[in-house]
Design a protein around this motif. Sequence first.
Motif, PDB file in Angstrom:
ATOM      1  N   THR A 145       0.834  -1.197   0.000  1.00 46.26           N
ATOM      2  CA  THR A 145       0.000   0.000   0.000  1.00 46.26           C
ATOM      3  C   THR A 145       0.870   1.249   0.000  1.00 46.26           C
ATOM      4  OG1 THR A 145      -0.109   0.181   2.418  1.00 46.26           O
ATOM      5  CG2 THR A 145      -1.787  -1.201   1.331  1.00 46.26           C
ATOM      6  N   ASP A 146       0.290   2.351  -0.443  1.00 47.00           N
ATOM      7  CA  ASP A 146       1.008   3.619  -0.409  1.00 47.00           C
ATOM      8  C   ASP A 146       1.405   3.993   1.009  1.00 47.00           C
ATOM      9  OD1 ASP A 146       0.845   3.878  -3.113  1.00 47.00           O
ATOM     10  OD2 ASP A 146      -0.559   5.547  -3.124  1.00 47.00           O
ATOM     11  N   GLN A 147       0.546   3.655   1.980  1.00 45.16           N
ATOM     12  CA  GLN A 147       0.813   4.063   3.359  1.00 45.16           C
ATOM     13  C   GLN A 147       2.143   3.522   3.865  1.00 45.16           C
ATOM     14  OE1 GLN A 147      -2.101   3.031   2.173  1.00 45.16           O
ATOM     15  NE2 GLN A 147      -3.844   3.643   3.450  1.00 45.16           N
ATOM     16  N   VAL A 148       2.398   2.223   3.635  1.00 44.96           N
ATOM     17  CA  VAL A 148       3.631   1.647   4.177  1.00 44.96           C
ATOM     18  C   VAL A 148       4.854   2.146   3.415  1.00 44.96           C
ATOM     19  CG1 VAL A 148       2.527  -0.393   5.175  1.00 44.96           C
ATOM     20  CG2 VAL A 148       3.365  -0.489   2.822  1.00 44.96           C
ATOM     21  N   VAL A 149       4.692   2.424   2.123  1.00 46.09           N
ATOM     22  CA  VAL A 149       5.813   2.981   1.365  1.00 46.09           C
ATOM     23  C   VAL A 149       6.128   4.386   1.861  1.00 46.09           C
ATOM     24  CG1 VAL A 149       6.649   3.656  -0.918  1.00 46.09           C
ATOM     25  CG2 VAL A 149       5.275   1.582  -0.664  1.00 46.09           C
ATOM     26  N   ARG A 150       5.106   5.202   2.068  1.00 47.78           N
ATOM     27  CA  ARG A 150       5.309   6.579   2.525  1.00 47.78           C
ATOM     28  C   ARG A 150       5.920   6.632   3.918  1.00 47.78           C
ATOM     29  NH1 ARG A 150      -0.248   8.668   2.695  1.00 47.78           N
ATOM     30  NH2 ARG A 150       0.720  10.562   3.515  1.00 47.78           N
ATOM     31  N   ALA A 151       5.621   5.625   4.747  1.00 50.22           N
ATOM     32  CA  ALA A 151       6.153   5.610   6.113  1.00 50.22           C
ATOM     33  C   ALA A 151       7.585   5.109   6.182  1.00 50.22           C
ATOM     34  CB  ALA A 151       5.264   4.748   7.011  1.00 50.22           C
ATOM     35  N   ALA A 152       8.038   4.390   5.166  1.00 50.42           N
ATOM     36  CA  ALA A 152       9.346   3.748   5.215  1.00 50.42           C
ATOM     37  C   ALA A 152      10.475   4.732   4.934  1.00 50.42           C
ATOM     38  CB  ALA A 152       9.401   2.596   4.208  1.00 50.42           C
ATOM     39  N   ASP A 153      11.623   4.464   5.542  1.00 53.01           N
ATOM     40  CA  ASP A 153      12.843   5.212   5.242  1.00 53.01           C
ATOM     41  C   ASP A 153      13.660   4.514   4.164  1.00 53.01           C
ATOM     42  OD1 ASP A 153      12.676   7.352   7.330  1.00 53.01           O
ATOM     43  OD2 ASP A 153      12.628   5.600   8.630  1.00 53.01           O
ATOM     44  N   VAL A 154      13.670   3.179   4.200  1.00 54.39           N
ATOM     45  CA  VAL A 154      14.368   2.384   3.192  1.00 54.39           C
ATOM     46  C   VAL A 154      13.398   1.335   2.676  1.00 54.39           C
ATOM     47  CG1 VAL A 154      16.325   0.877   2.676  1.00 54.39           C
ATOM     48  CG2 VAL A 154      16.586   2.735   4.349  1.00 54.39           C
ATOM     49  N   ILE A 155      13.272   1.234   1.352  1.00 52.54           N
ATOM     50  CA  ILE A 155      12.402   0.240   0.720  1.00 52.54           C
ATOM     51  C   ILE A 155      13.285  -0.717  -0.075  1.00 52.54           C
ATOM     52  CG2 ILE A 155      10.552  -0.170  -0.929  1.00 52.54           C
ATOM     53  CD1 ILE A 155      10.754   3.281   0.421  1.00 52.54           C
ATOM     54  N   VAL A 156      13.216  -1.999   0.268  1.00 53.82           N
ATOM     55  CA  VAL A 156      13.983  -3.035  -0.432  1.00 53.82           C
ATOM     56  C   VAL A 156      13.021  -3.881  -1.236  1.00 53.82           C
ATOM     57  CG1 VAL A 156      15.526  -5.009  -0.194  1.00 53.82           C
ATOM     58  CG2 VAL A 156      15.708  -3.087   1.409  1.00 53.82           C
ATOM     59  N   THR A 157      13.212  -3.916  -2.551  1.00 48.86           N
ATOM     60  CA  THR A 157      12.362  -4.721  -3.430  1.00 48.86           C
ATOM     61  C   THR A 157      13.122  -5.944  -3.904  1.00 48.86           C
ATOM     62  OG1 THR A 157      13.015  -3.437  -5.386  1.00 48.86           O
ATOM     63  CG2 THR A 157      11.058  -2.704  -4.188  1.00 48.86           C
ATOM     64  N   MET A 158      12.371  -7.015  -4.136  1.00 54.42           N
ATOM     65  CA  MET A 158      12.954  -8.280  -4.594  1.00 54.42           C
ATOM     66  C   MET A 158      12.026  -8.901  -5.624  1.00 54.42           C
ATOM     67  SD  MET A 158      14.253  -9.714  -0.878  1.00 54.42           S
ATOM     68  CE  MET A 158      12.940  -8.875   0.013  1.00 54.42           C
ATOM     69  N   GLY A 159      12.265  -8.612  -6.888  1.00 51.98           N
ATOM     70  CA  GLY A 159      11.533  -9.268  -7.957  1.00 51.98           C
ATOM     71  C   GLY A 159      10.120  -8.798  -8.168  1.00 51.98           C
ATOM     72  N   CYS A 160       9.784  -7.558  -7.733  1.00 53.04           N
ATOM     73  CA  CYS A 160       8.401  -7.099  -7.933  1.00 53.04           C
ATOM     74  C   CYS A 160       8.298  -6.027  -9.011  1.00 53.04           C
ATOM     75  CB  CYS A 160       7.791  -6.601  -6.623  1.00 53.04           C
ATOM     76  SG  CYS A 160       8.741  -5.323  -5.794  1.00 53.04           S
ATOM     77  N   GLY A 161       9.342  -5.861  -9.789  1.00 54.53           N
ATOM     78  CA  GLY A 161       9.280  -4.968 -10.939  1.00 54.53           C
ATOM     79  C   GLY A 161       8.996  -3.526 -10.552  1.00 54.53           C
ATOM     80  N   ASP A 162       8.056  -2.906 -11.273  1.00 55.40           N
ATOM     81  CA  ASP A 162       7.725  -1.497 -11.043  1.00 55.40           C
ATOM     82  C   ASP A 162       6.505  -1.324 -10.146  1.00 55.40           C
ATOM     83  OD1 ASP A 162       9.812  -0.749 -12.742  1.00 55.40           O
ATOM     84  OD2 ASP A 162       8.532  -0.902 -14.519  1.00 55.40           O
ATOM     85  N   ALA A 163       6.144  -2.371  -9.389  1.00 54.37           N
ATOM     86  CA  ALA A 163       4.911  -2.301  -8.592  1.00 54.37           C
ATOM     87  C   ALA A 163       5.014  -1.323  -7.439  1.00 54.37           C
ATOM     88  CB  ALA A 163       4.568  -3.695  -8.053  1.00 54.37           C
ATOM     89  N   CYS A 164       6.227  -1.072  -6.948  1.00 55.81           N
ATOM     90  CA  CYS A 164       6.386  -0.222  -5.769  1.00 55.81           C
ATOM     91  C   CYS A 164       6.366   1.247  -6.177  1.00 55.81           C
ATOM     92  CB  CYS A 164       7.699  -0.550  -5.071  1.00 55.81           C
ATOM     93  SG  CYS A 164       7.875   0.236  -3.464  1.00 55.81           S
ATOM     94  N   PRO A 165       5.483   2.058  -5.595  1.00 53.35           N
ATOM     95  CA  PRO A 165       5.450   3.480  -5.939  1.00 53.35           C
ATOM     96  C   PRO A 165       6.721   4.191  -5.496  1.00 53.35           C
ATOM     97  CG  PRO A 165       4.009   3.029  -4.085  1.00 53.35           C
ATOM     98  CD  PRO A 165       4.455   1.703  -4.597  1.00 53.35           C
ATOM     99  N   ILE A 166       7.106   5.193  -6.257  1.00 52.52           N
ATOM    100  CA  ILE A 166       8.331   5.936  -5.977  1.00 52.52           C
ATOM    101  C   ILE A 166       7.972   7.279  -5.356  1.00 52.52           C
ATOM    102  CG2 ILE A 166      10.420   6.927  -6.960  1.00 52.52           C
ATOM    103  CD1 ILE A 166      10.291   3.880  -7.148  1.00 52.52           C
ATOM    104  N   TYR A 167       8.564   7.551  -4.195  1.00 52.35           N
ATOM    105  CA  TYR A 167       8.366   8.822  -3.522  1.00 52.35           C
ATOM    106  C   TYR A 167       9.717   9.506  -3.334  1.00 52.35           C
ATOM    107  CZ  TYR A 167       3.572   7.522  -2.373  1.00 52.35           C
ATOM    108  OH  TYR A 167       2.248   7.153  -2.454  1.00 52.35           O
ATOM    109  N   PRO A 168       9.792  10.799  -3.601  1.00 52.53           N
ATOM    110  CA  PRO A 168      11.051  11.530  -3.394  1.00 52.53           C
ATOM    111  C   PRO A 168      11.494  11.441  -1.935  1.00 52.53           C
ATOM    112  CG  PRO A 168       9.477  12.871  -4.626  1.00 52.53           C
ATOM    113  CD  PRO A 168       8.729  11.668  -4.132  1.00 52.53           C
ATOM    114  N   GLY A 169      12.805  11.371  -1.748  1.00 49.93           N
ATOM    115  CA  GLY A 169      13.351  11.349  -0.402  1.00 49.93           C
ATOM    116  C   GLY A 169      13.459   9.972   0.211  1.00 49.93           C
ATOM    117  N   LYS A 170      12.915   8.969  -0.465  1.00 50.96           N
ATOM    118  CA  LYS A 170      13.026   7.594   0.031  1.00 50.96           C
ATOM    119  C   LYS A 170      14.248   6.918  -0.580  1.00 50.96           C
ATOM    120  CE  LYS A 170       9.046   7.953   2.110  1.00 50.96           C
ATOM    121  NZ  LYS A 170       8.955   8.020   3.585  1.00 50.96           N
ATOM    122  N   ARG A 171      14.815   6.011   0.170  1.00 47.99           N
ATOM    123  CA  ARG A 171      15.917   5.225  -0.366  1.00 47.99           C
ATOM    124  C   ARG A 171      15.378   3.881  -0.844  1.00 47.99           C
ATOM    125  NH1 ARG A 171      21.364   2.878   2.669  1.00 47.99           N
ATOM    126  NH2 ARG A 171      22.292   1.993   0.771  1.00 47.99           N
TER     127      ARG A 171
END
Length: 218
Positions: A145-171
């Motif tokens: 969900t957008d909520q957990v992405v917006r709350a995170a400081d570091v987002i680690v993806t593994m094989g999910c392609g472009d599904a994760c939304p991109i927010y400025p300031g996130k790593r």
Amino acid sequence: MTSFDHEHRATYNRIVDELTYDYEGVFERAAIERAVLAARAALEPNAKIHTFLPVLTARFAKEQLTAAAQAEGKIAKQVPELLFVCVHNAGRSQLAAALADHLSGGRVHVRSAGSQPTGVVNPLAIEALAERGIQLAEAYPKPLTDQVVRAADVIVTMGCGDACPIYPGKRYLDWDVADPAGQPIEVVRSIRDDLADRVTGLLRELGLAPDLEKEPTP
């Protein structure tokens, strides 16, 4: 809550009551009702045992509300937030999140999610973690969900392609890690150990790792 049938309305009203109490001064009741409805709608299609659905709905709604409150600055974050994302949230991201929580010694708050979550966590992933003294018995796949992405400081993806939304300031990090689905326990153990090394490196880089040299090797 008209979207629930009469049989379940009291149960979900009780969930809303409890969350309204927990988030008094943070969210209005109407917002909490929407969060509960959204949580149930997200989890129900993959629910294997429907008697567990209210409990999982309450847990997922609370997680989403907390993430939203953190992202909006309504609740202060006590520690950095890590988010691990894979396709099904049944193997890699669950392994990584459990390892990060364990290895950090409470110095981070960890979430996991899936771009296309399935119904249950890979039992061999649970077994492989248990060999390291890490319990994952209550874990369940959760949608991204957008909520957990917006709350995170570091987002680690593994094989999910472009599904994760991109927010400025996130790593954002993308780890090339094998999928444990359909693999024997020996392969799942190697994936666990690969993730343990990656998580350890990330925690050290962030200055969040305790004395990891004492971590036992199975």
